[in-house]
Scaffold this active site. Structure first.
Site: not given
Ligand code: AMP
Length: 289
Positions: A36, A176
């Site tokens: 994030h 990431v």
């Molecule tokens: P979430 O909180 O899981 O809904 O994720 C919020 C945003 O963070 C989304 O756009 C996800 O794709 C991104 N995100 C979550 N994990 C990763 C990661 N490991 N690398 C890059 N972006 C991420």
């Protein structure tokens, strides 16, 4: 950093931003990690203001999923976001977003939402499209940032914005990973002991597929590889493994660089469901996919 909890506070804050300055939006469900963080840093670099939303959206969880136990750590999240230079955080209660209960509007993006997580988690992509549409309207960003870890989610949001002329730009950001290659995820917090070790099933399988990309058109290659992987990682229970055209998310006519094939995987480690993906050849320009 301003902390906003109601739609009216958000509206007032948004109204005061200068139209001459760019606003970047980073939608999240909190329990933030460096994945994030990379989205936030990219937005801070690209825009004068960055708004991060923290909202565990109930409409994207199925009845048997982990909504109630989804990790929450508002204090830790706010500390990280202040450090990264976010201008404001919108962290509303559910009643602010869905005052009349769940939305009556259903989204379907034919061809993009009926495979992968769209098939394994009925209603999930609809819930995602509901919440991003609501957030886009409430916050009116110039740019919104999404991680390629949720590749299908990124593609359907990009399609929504493009085809319905939402006045903003979607920026995809690279995945990431932890040092051992596991894609960072809020759900990694659930993994303990051997389950954490065997979570490498996802990344290891994707890397082996990429290494075997020239042989994948030969019948049996994928099955043999998968059987060997399941023997190496007995605790991992495969949900899906698919190679799809990275642009259309349909089966590619051939496995060649021109098809931009991407391998997608989802697996359970105990009760924890993880996803990952890897292009079999490096992406051309991701935002063109
Ligand atoms: P979430 O909180 O899981 O809904 O994720 C919020 C945003 O963070 C989304 O756009 C996800 O794709 C991104 N995100 C979550 N994990 C990763 C990661 N490991 N690398 C890059 N972006 C991420």
């Amino acid at each position: 950093m301003k902390i906003l909890q109601s739609r009216s506070e958000l509206a007032l804050w948004r109204q005061k931003l200068s139209p001459a300055k760019k606003l970047g939006l980073v939608p999240t469900m909190g329990a933030l990690h460096a994945g994030h963080g990379s989205l936030v840093s990219q937005s801070v670099a690209d825009n004068e203001d960055t708004l991060v939303t923290i909202f565990v959206n109930p409409t994207q969880f199925g009845p048997d999923e982990d909504l109630d136990r989804y990790p929450r750590d508002l204090e830790g999240d706010l500390a990280l976001l202040a450090q990264l230079g976010a201008t404001a955080v919108f962290a509303p209660p559910v009643s602010e977003i869905y005052p009349q209960g769940p939305s009556h509007i259903t989204f379907a993006i034919h061809g993009l939402d009926d495979r992968l997580c769209g098939a394994s988690r009925p209603g999930h992509m609809n819930g995602v499209l509901q919440i991003v549409t609501i957030l886009f309207h409430l916050t009116r960003p110039d740019r919104a940032y999404f991680g390629l870890k949720d590749y299908q989610q990124y593609r359907i949001i990009q399609t929504l914005v493009e085809e319905l002329y939402f006045p903003l730009e979607i920026r995809p950001c690279p995945i990431v990973r932890e040092d051992d290659g596991l894609a960072m995820s809020s759900r990694n917090r659930y993994l303990e002991g051997a389950y954490r070790e065997q979570a490498l099933f996802l990344q290891d399988t994707l890397q082996r597929l990429r290494a075997a990309r020239e042989q994948l058109c030969q019948p049996g290659t994928l099955d043999t590889l998968l059987t060997a992987q399941q023997a190496r990682y007995p605790l991992a229970r495969l949900d899906y493994l698919e190679i799809l055209d990275g642009r259309t998310l349909s089966p590619p006519a051939a496995i060649t660089p021109e098809q931009a094939p991407v391998a997608f995987i989802a697996a359970y480690l105990g009760d924890t469901r993880l996803i990952d993906n890897l292009p079999l050849w490096d992406y051309p320009v991701v935002s063109d996919l």
